[in-house]
Design a protein around this motif. Structure first.
Motif, PDB file in Angstrom:
ATOM      1  N   THR A 107       0.792  -1.293  -0.072  1.00 59.61           N
ATOM      2  CA  THR A 107      -0.026   0.083   0.028  1.00 59.61           C
ATOM      3  C   THR A 107       0.802   1.266   0.023  1.00 59.61           C
ATOM      4  O   THR A 107       0.527   2.269  -0.751  1.00 59.61           O
ATOM      5  CB  THR A 107      -1.028  -0.084   1.023  1.00 59.61           C
ATOM      6  OG1 THR A 107      -2.082  -1.040   0.803  1.00 59.61           O
ATOM      7  CG2 THR A 107      -1.696   1.352   1.310  1.00 59.61           C
ATOM      8  N   ALA A 130      -3.462  -3.398  -1.582  1.00 62.07           N
ATOM      9  CA  ALA A 130      -4.931  -3.885  -1.393  1.00 62.07           C
ATOM     10  C   ALA A 130      -5.840  -2.771  -0.562  1.00 62.07           C
ATOM     11  O   ALA A 130      -6.889  -3.086  -0.284  1.00 62.07           O
ATOM     12  CB  ALA A 130      -5.153  -5.148  -0.784  1.00 62.07           C
ATOM     13  N   TYR A 174      -0.868  -1.441   9.616  1.00 61.00           N
ATOM     14  CA  TYR A 174      -0.752  -0.444   8.623  1.00 61.00           C
ATOM     15  C   TYR A 174      -2.149  -0.422   7.823  1.00 61.00           C
ATOM     16  O   TYR A 174      -3.022  -1.488   8.061  1.00 61.00           O
ATOM     17  CB  TYR A 174       0.594  -0.672   7.719  1.00 61.00           C
ATOM     18  CG  TYR A 174       0.487  -1.715   6.560  1.00 61.00           C
ATOM     19  CD1 TYR A 174       0.180  -2.951   6.947  1.00 61.00           C
ATOM     20  CD2 TYR A 174       0.698  -1.306   5.411  1.00 61.00           C
ATOM     21  CE1 TYR A 174       0.482  -3.973   6.050  1.00 61.00           C
ATOM     22  CE2 TYR A 174       1.008  -2.196   4.459  1.00 61.00           C
ATOM     23  CZ  TYR A 174       0.880  -3.630   4.804  1.00 61.00           C
ATOM     24  OH  TYR A 174       0.754  -4.615   3.756  1.00 61.00           O
ATOM     25  N   ASP A 256      -3.921 -14.475   2.868  1.00 62.56           N
ATOM     26  CA  ASP A 256      -2.663 -13.749   2.802  1.00 62.56           C
ATOM     27  C   ASP A 256      -1.689 -14.694   3.823  1.00 62.56           C
ATOM     28  O   ASP A 256      -0.661 -14.571   3.400  1.00 62.56           O
ATOM     29  CB  ASP A 256      -2.708 -12.356   3.470  1.00 62.56           C
ATOM     30  CG  ASP A 256      -3.549 -11.508   2.549  1.00 62.56           C
ATOM     31  OD1 ASP A 256      -3.239 -10.542   1.592  1.00 62.56           O
ATOM     32  OD2 ASP A 256      -4.747 -11.548   2.759  1.00 62.56           O
TER      33      ASP A 256
END
Ligand code: PHB
Length: 395
Positions: A107, A130, A174, A256
């Motif tokens: 990101t 994403a 994050y 993920d």
């Protein structure tokens, strides 16, 4: 019109036709450059390698000429440093005259480049990163990978129906982790679940052990995890080292964590783990079987994961958009051509939302199983055509 005027008009038309066809030929000879910026050094190297391998496989399978124009892929390594991504994007536009920017594994790297793509009016194909907000930061961003808050929808509904009602969430601290935490908590509560605690782990060099201990102390039925691609190994290792795999606490998450690239390396501790995600190397379609076989052949020792498919489908977007524009590389025309595009990807049916330029795709609920000596995420439920829930809620 007098005879003289007709002759002049005819001559003008003829000379215009000549210059147009000359322009057409010049266009045909001009290479379309695509700048692919990914991390190829540092802790997120596997993400960059997957995206690069996916993009290159697409070109290998579909040739390097589209709408009469040769396609050249220029690969650059940003080492997962956002300032570097931004500088490379500028250089690729100014010096190399790329028509399209692509890649963007995480990101912060995609966000750092957004103002450049907006200002230069150059399409920016986000193949990995994403976080929901990314596509809102430049009208030239189109996403071919995934949108984080959409990934939780399957598992958030599956868990409470399967005895996992009290959950601790543990996410990478994050933007995509925050998106995923929020969407999981909302969906899980709506499905009857209870959140016992919410924890956030630093992105860089994460040590999950103290968080796992705290999570265990809260005595949940499950721990919901989001970590970015590649970090699942260390999380699972620390989970097993602390004996959590034998504690009765179930680990669930987005896919993920059980990324296909590292899953075999994680080993048996991953067996039975339930996650939701948009891509599995075990997706049972002919298109995926062919994709996995070709990917493995072109990249010995690697198995495609969701980053690889983001790279592959991102090139498809670029190729098909160029076909629609007849080879023209004007940024507005290319993005217009990408809006609403729909096709059968190895991951299943996908499309680009014409309003948000974000990907719309199936989210599958999967369980890690051993198939033919390898570990795979075996899909057993499908939530069809999921849109970014964050953007949907803003409407
Ligand atoms: C992101 O930084 O947006 C990102 C990276 C890897 C993932 C998911 C999200 O697996």
């Amino acid at each position: 019109m007098s005879g003289g005027k007709i002759r002049i008009a005819a001559a003008l038309a003829a000379s215009l036709a000549v210059s147009l066809s000359a322009a057409g030929q010049a266009l045909a000879q001009q290479t379309v450059k695509v700048g692919l910026i990914v991390p190829l050094t540092g802790p997120f190297t596997p993400t960059g390698r997957q995206i690069e391998a996916g993009a290159k496989l697409y070109m290998q399978q579909h040739g390097d000429t589209v709408a009469g124009r040769k396609i050249e892929l220029i690969v650059r390594d940003d080492g997962n440093v956002a300032d570097t991504t931004k500088r490379l994007a500028q250089e690729l536009i100014v010096n190399d005259k790329v028509a399209v920017l692509a890649g963007f594994g995480l990101t912060p790297l995609a966000l750092a480049t957004a103002p450049i793509s907006a200002q230069a009016k150059v399409p920016q194909i986000v193949m990995g990163a994403a976080t929901s907000i990314i596509t809102e930061r430049s009208p030239y961003i189109v996403r071919s990978g995934m949108v984080a808050p959409a990934l939780t929808v399957g598992v958030a509904q599956w868990a409470p129906k399967n005895g996992i009602k009290r959950v601790v969430t543990l996410v990478s601290d994050y933007a995509p982790g925050i998106d995923i935490e929020k969407s999981f908590v909302e969906q899980f509560k709506a499905a009857g679940g209870e959140i016992v605690a919410q924890m956030r782990v630093p992105l860089a060099n994460p040590d999950f052990a103290p968080f796992l201990q705290k999570a265990r102390d809260a005595k949940p039925q499950g721990i919901f995890v989001f970590v970015p691609a590649g970090q699942g190994s260390i999380l699972m290792k620390q989970f097993a080292e602390r004996g959590l795999d034998k504690s009765g606490i179930r680990l669930i998450g987005t896919g993920d964590m059980t990324d296909d690239d590292i899953l075999n390396g994680i080993g048996d501790v991953a067996l039975g783990l339930v996650t939701s995600h948009h891509y599995s190397a075990a997706h049972p379609s002919a298109a995926n079987k062919a994709f996995v076989a070709a990917f493995k052949k072109a990249n010995p020792g690697m198995r495609p994961n969701f980053m690889g498919i983001g790279g592959y489908d991102g090139m498809h977007l670029i190729y098909e958009a160029l076909k629609k524009t007849g080879g023209a590389t004007d940024g507005d025309k290319l993005v217009a051509a990408m809006k609403g595009m729909a096709w059968e990807s190895p991951r299943g049916p996908i499309s680009i939302d014409p309003e948000t330029r974000d990907i719309v795709q199936n989210i599958y609920v999967r369980k890690v199983e051993r198939v033919g000596g390898e570990l795979y995420n075996v899909e057993f439920e499908t939530v069809p055509a999921v849109k970014d829930p964050v953007k949907a809620a803003k409407k």
